[in-house]
Design an enzyme around this catalytic site. Structure first.
Site, PDB file in Angstrom:
ATOM      1  N   HIS A  77       0.758  -1.226  -0.077  1.00 56.47           N
ATOM      2  CA  HIS A  77       0.211  -0.012  -0.246  1.00 56.47           C
ATOM      3  C   HIS A  77       0.765   1.216   0.154  1.00 56.47           C
ATOM      4  O   HIS A  77       2.077   1.052  -0.140  1.00 56.47           O
ATOM      5  CB  HIS A  77      -1.020   0.151   1.109  1.00 56.47           C
ATOM      6  CG  HIS A  77      -0.485  -0.153   2.555  1.00 56.47           C
ATOM      7  ND1 HIS A  77       0.436   0.561   3.034  1.00 56.47           N
ATOM      8  CD2 HIS A  77      -0.539  -1.168   3.486  1.00 56.47           C
ATOM      9  CE1 HIS A  77       0.826   0.247   4.213  1.00 56.47           C
ATOM     10  NE2 HIS A  77       0.305  -0.594   4.609  1.00 56.47           N
ATOM     11  N   HIS A  94       4.239   1.521   2.263  1.00 59.30           N
ATOM     12  CA  HIS A  94       5.168   0.980   1.820  1.00 59.30           C
ATOM     13  C   HIS A  94       5.953   1.717   0.629  1.00 59.30           C
ATOM     14  O   HIS A  94       7.068   1.852   0.639  1.00 59.30           O
ATOM     15  CB  HIS A  94       4.945  -0.475   1.326  1.00 59.30           C
ATOM     16  CG  HIS A  94       4.194  -1.326   2.136  1.00 59.30           C
ATOM     17  ND1 HIS A  94       2.969  -1.998   2.071  1.00 59.30           N
ATOM     18  CD2 HIS A  94       4.606  -1.985   3.145  1.00 59.30           C
ATOM     19  CE1 HIS A  94       2.644  -2.647   3.087  1.00 59.30           C
ATOM     20  NE2 HIS A  94       3.766  -2.677   3.750  1.00 59.30           N
ATOM     21  N   CYS A 154       3.093 -11.904  19.318  1.00 57.28           N
ATOM     22  CA  CYS A 154       2.207 -11.145  18.265  1.00 57.28           C
ATOM     23  C   CYS A 154       2.726 -11.790  16.911  1.00 57.28           C
ATOM     24  O   CYS A 154       3.973 -11.522  16.671  1.00 57.28           O
ATOM     25  CB  CYS A 154       2.398  -9.872  17.939  1.00 57.28           C
ATOM     26  SG  CYS A 154       1.505  -8.907  16.779  1.00 57.28           S
ATOM     27  N   CYS A 161       3.524  -9.145  14.393  1.00 59.85           N
ATOM     28  CA  CYS A 161       4.977  -8.259  14.521  1.00 59.85           C
ATOM     29  C   CYS A 161       6.057  -9.279  14.341  1.00 59.85           C
ATOM     30  O   CYS A 161       7.260  -8.935  14.398  1.00 59.85           O
ATOM     31  CB  CYS A 161       5.074  -7.445  15.898  1.00 59.85           C
ATOM     32  SG  CYS A 161       3.836  -6.239  15.946  1.00 59.85           S
ATOM     33  N   CYS A 183      -2.019  -6.587  20.427  1.00 56.68           N
ATOM     34  CA  CYS A 183      -0.865  -5.942  20.196  1.00 56.68           C
ATOM     35  C   CYS A 183      -1.387  -4.737  19.931  1.00 56.68           C
ATOM     36  O   CYS A 183      -2.401  -4.137  19.183  1.00 56.68           O
ATOM     37  CB  CYS A 183      -0.438  -6.546  18.992  1.00 56.68           C
ATOM     38  SG  CYS A 183       0.807  -5.494  18.423  1.00 56.68           S
ATOM     39  N   HIS A 232      -1.117  -3.822  15.996  1.00 62.92           N
ATOM     40  CA  HIS A 232      -2.105  -4.634  14.931  1.00 62.92           C
ATOM     41  C   HIS A 232      -3.481  -5.027  15.474  1.00 62.92           C
ATOM     42  O   HIS A 232      -4.355  -5.228  14.959  1.00 62.92           O
ATOM     43  CB  HIS A 232      -1.531  -6.224  14.413  1.00 62.92           C
ATOM     44  CG  HIS A 232      -0.338  -6.074  13.896  1.00 62.92           C
ATOM     45  ND1 HIS A 232       0.922  -5.973  14.253  1.00 62.92           N
ATOM     46  CD2 HIS A 232      -0.185  -6.026  12.530  1.00 62.92           C
ATOM     47  CE1 HIS A 232       1.611  -6.069  13.437  1.00 62.92           C
ATOM     48  NE2 HIS A 232       1.386  -6.032  12.241  1.00 62.92           N
ATOM     49  N   LYS A 239      -2.989   4.505  11.435  1.00 61.46           N
ATOM     50  CA  LYS A 239      -1.612   4.197  10.403  1.00 61.46           C
ATOM     51  C   LYS A 239      -2.364   3.205   9.412  1.00 61.46           C
ATOM     52  O   LYS A 239      -3.115   2.382   9.700  1.00 61.46           O
ATOM     53  CB  LYS A 239      -0.902   3.420  11.303  1.00 61.46           C
ATOM     54  CG  LYS A 239       0.239   2.837  10.510  1.00 61.46           C
ATOM     55  CD  LYS A 239       1.151   1.808  11.289  1.00 61.46           C
ATOM     56  CE  LYS A 239       2.142   1.084  10.550  1.00 61.46           C
ATOM     57  NZ  LYS A 239       2.961   0.024  10.875  1.00 61.46           N
ATOM     58  N   LYS A 276      -3.482  -2.534   5.781  1.00 58.12           N
ATOM     59  CA  LYS A 276      -4.261  -3.577   5.214  1.00 58.12           C
ATOM     60  C   LYS A 276      -5.507  -4.433   6.092  1.00 58.12           C
ATOM     61  O   LYS A 276      -6.365  -4.345   5.690  1.00 58.12           O
ATOM     62  CB  LYS A 276      -3.537  -4.569   4.462  1.00 58.12           C
ATOM     63  CG  LYS A 276      -2.880  -4.028   3.185  1.00 58.12           C
ATOM     64  CD  LYS A 276      -3.846  -3.881   1.926  1.00 58.12           C
ATOM     65  CE  LYS A 276      -3.462  -3.313   0.749  1.00 58.12           C
ATOM     66  NZ  LYS A 276      -4.427  -3.028  -0.447  1.00 58.12           N
TER      67      LYS A 276
END
Length: 532
Positions: A21, A24, A130, A133, A156, A159, A306, A309
């Site tokens: 996305h 990145h 996690c 991560c 987490c 996430h 943030k 996806k």
């Protein structure tokens, strides 16, 4: 830095559990602009990017899609991650995959050395893990979900998904032995971690004390085998971090490694701890130099969160480039956001900056100047007459912009570098308005003055083409060709970037040709893409 020095810059290597996305792409573009700048300046530049393909997350993703993990990785790399580089014009020098044989063999060499030297031991670990991560978490890294399907569970913070309690026999890296050495590194090299906010967070983390690091897994087999115990695979982060040295010859090509290493690491702030704590400790244990710098840039935010996806806030880069083009993508994210801080993306801001700064600011300036040389001098660049104060102001503004931009790039302040260059765009637009070449053209007695104005404006565009080429590679190539400049823009010996402000490099008598619109106007920009 003096021209000719080594500048090895890396992006993180990205997980292939999903398609990329714009978060990145933001990191890729930032690294690419820094690399292009240094390459154009004559530095010995190397840009490395790639993909991280081991670990439990990849194994589970592949299984969920009914394929083997290597097949999944191959598919994502070829269909999504490598095409991303073309979509946003990344001029990388290498692309490493952690499933490459060169990487796996060198990881084994590194790991065996640490084991032989007594930095690795066997033990048992139990903790909150996690999978997103690929990391064991402390309680302060977790929170209790208050709503949704995970309400009441420990999740987490990054996430927002539940962690697992794992207990297994592992091999451990004696990271705790490097606590003092790391604190000394941060003290003696205060710019090792940047920006300051990230540095402060990491220094505080290390001061609280370091535990030894679990570096193997035996509960699954998708990874690099531990050389002395093949029933274990290497912890994905320990494996992934080594890509920065395995890609430039560690364990295989000592000369290349000596030429390239150490590197500058550009990462998202959420993984800065891995790069500024675990990674230098690993290198210290192996007797290798630590990186020059770890820069943890901010996040791209959508709706205050943030880019992710998993949270359905990911935007594909081509949703932007298909409408605005790759140059506008590159410009917007590096100009609109203070590099190092979080920044919010909006279609409205992208559209406004495209029209005001690119189309009306730089693009219209280039079109006007080229058209006036064609109209008033038959497309042949005239030699300048005597320079007046207004002309000298343009020269001085350009020289100052080059120096300021180069200094900003040195500290990774990319938005400041672009802002410095943009002072030349603004100055030239103001200069043309004040000098009124269309009025001068009506008076034969002002022919020499018109020549000077046309040359000054054209030479200013020549400098802008060089300075903006790392950010706007497509538009500047078109402008360069229209100005009749030789040789090609990327030829380092002909157009060294740090000499862009040296006046008079565009030869009088050059043929100036027609220039298509660098940034065409867009009707209802972003409407379709924003709804996708």
């Amino acid at each position: 830095m003096p021209s000719g020095e080594s500048f090895f810059i890396t992006t993180p290597i990205f997980y292939v559990n999903d398609v990329p996305h714009i978060g990145h792409a933001y990191t890729e573009v930032a690294a690419d602009v820094l690399a292009r700048w240094h390459r154009q300046a004559g530095d010995d530049t190397w840009l490395l990017t790639g993909t991280d393909e081991h670990g439990q997350k990849i194994l589970r993703t592949a299984a969920a899609n009914g394929v083997e993990p290597k097949q999944w990785a191959d598919q994502l790399v070829e269909s999504a991650w490598k095409p991303l580089l073309e979509t946003i014009d990344i001029a990388n020098d290498d692309f490493i995959r952690t499933t490459d044989r060169r990487h796996e063999d060198a990881v084994a060499v590194f790991l065996q050395k640490l084991y032989d030297d007594g930095f690795i031991y066997a033990g048992e670990y139990e903790g909150y893990y996690c999978v997103g991560c690929e990391e064991y978490k402390q309680l302060d890294d977790l929170e209790t979900a208050t709503e949704g399907e995970y309400a009441g569970q420990l999740v987490c913070r990054i996430h927002s998904r539940p962690v697992e309690i794992l207990r297994e026999k592992n091999y451990f890296f004696k990271m705790s032995q490097f606590e003092d050495a790391l604190l000394d590194l941060y003290e003696t090299q205060p710019d090792f971690i940047q920006p300051e906010s990230v540095r402060n967070e990491i220094v505080q983390f290390v001061r609280q004390g370091l535990a030894d690091l679990s570096i193997s897994r035996s509960s699954f087999d998708w990874g690099i085998k531990v050389p002395w115990d093949p029933s274990h695979v290497v912890y994905v982060w320990f494996d992934a971090l080594l890509n920065y040295v395995t890609a430039v010859g560690y364990g295989t090509d000592e000369a290349e490694f000596a030429r390239r290493w150490p590197a500058y690491h550009l990462v998202g702030k959420d993984i800065a701890r891995f790069h500024a704590v675990i990674w230098p400790a690993m290198l210290m244990a192996a007797g290798l130099p630590v990186p020059h710098k770890v820069f943890g840039h901010g996040w791209l935010l959508v709706g205050g969160e943030k880019m992710s996806k998993s949270k359905l806030t990911g935007i594909a880069p081509n949703q932007i480039t298909d409408t605005f083009g790759s140059d506008a993508f590159r410009y917007y994210f590096l100009r609109a956001i203070t590099f190092g801080q979080d920044g919010s993306f909006s279609w409205e801001d992208l559209s406004a900056r495209y029209q005001a700064e690119l189309a009306n600011g730089f693009g219209n300036l280039a079109s006007r100047v080229v058209a006036m040389v064609a109209r008033y001098r038959g497309g042949v660049l005239p030699a300048p007459g005597e320079y007046a104060d207004a002309d000298l102001d343009i020269q001085n503004t350009t020289a100052r912009a080059v120096a300021a931009a180069d200094a900003a790039i040195e500290s990774f302040a990319i938005n400041e570098a672009i802002a410095s260059v943009w002072t030349v765009v603004d100055a030239l637009n103001g200069y043309i308005t004040e000098q009124e070449p269309w009025v001068l053209a009506k008076d034969e007695a002002q022919a020499s003055r018109l020549d000077t104005v046309l040359y000054t404006a054209s030479e200013g565009l020549r400098a802008l083409a060089v300075l903006l080429s790392p950010v706007l590679p497509k538009a500047t190539e078109k402008l360069w060709a229209a100005l009749g400049a030789e040789p090609t823009l990327g030829a380092l010996t002909a157009q060294p970037l740090r000499e862009a402000g040296t006046w008079g490099q565009l030869p009088a008598g050059s043929t100036v040709s027609a220039l298509e619109a660098l940034f065409p106007r867009i009707e209802e920009p972003g409407a379709d893409a924003g709804a996708a």
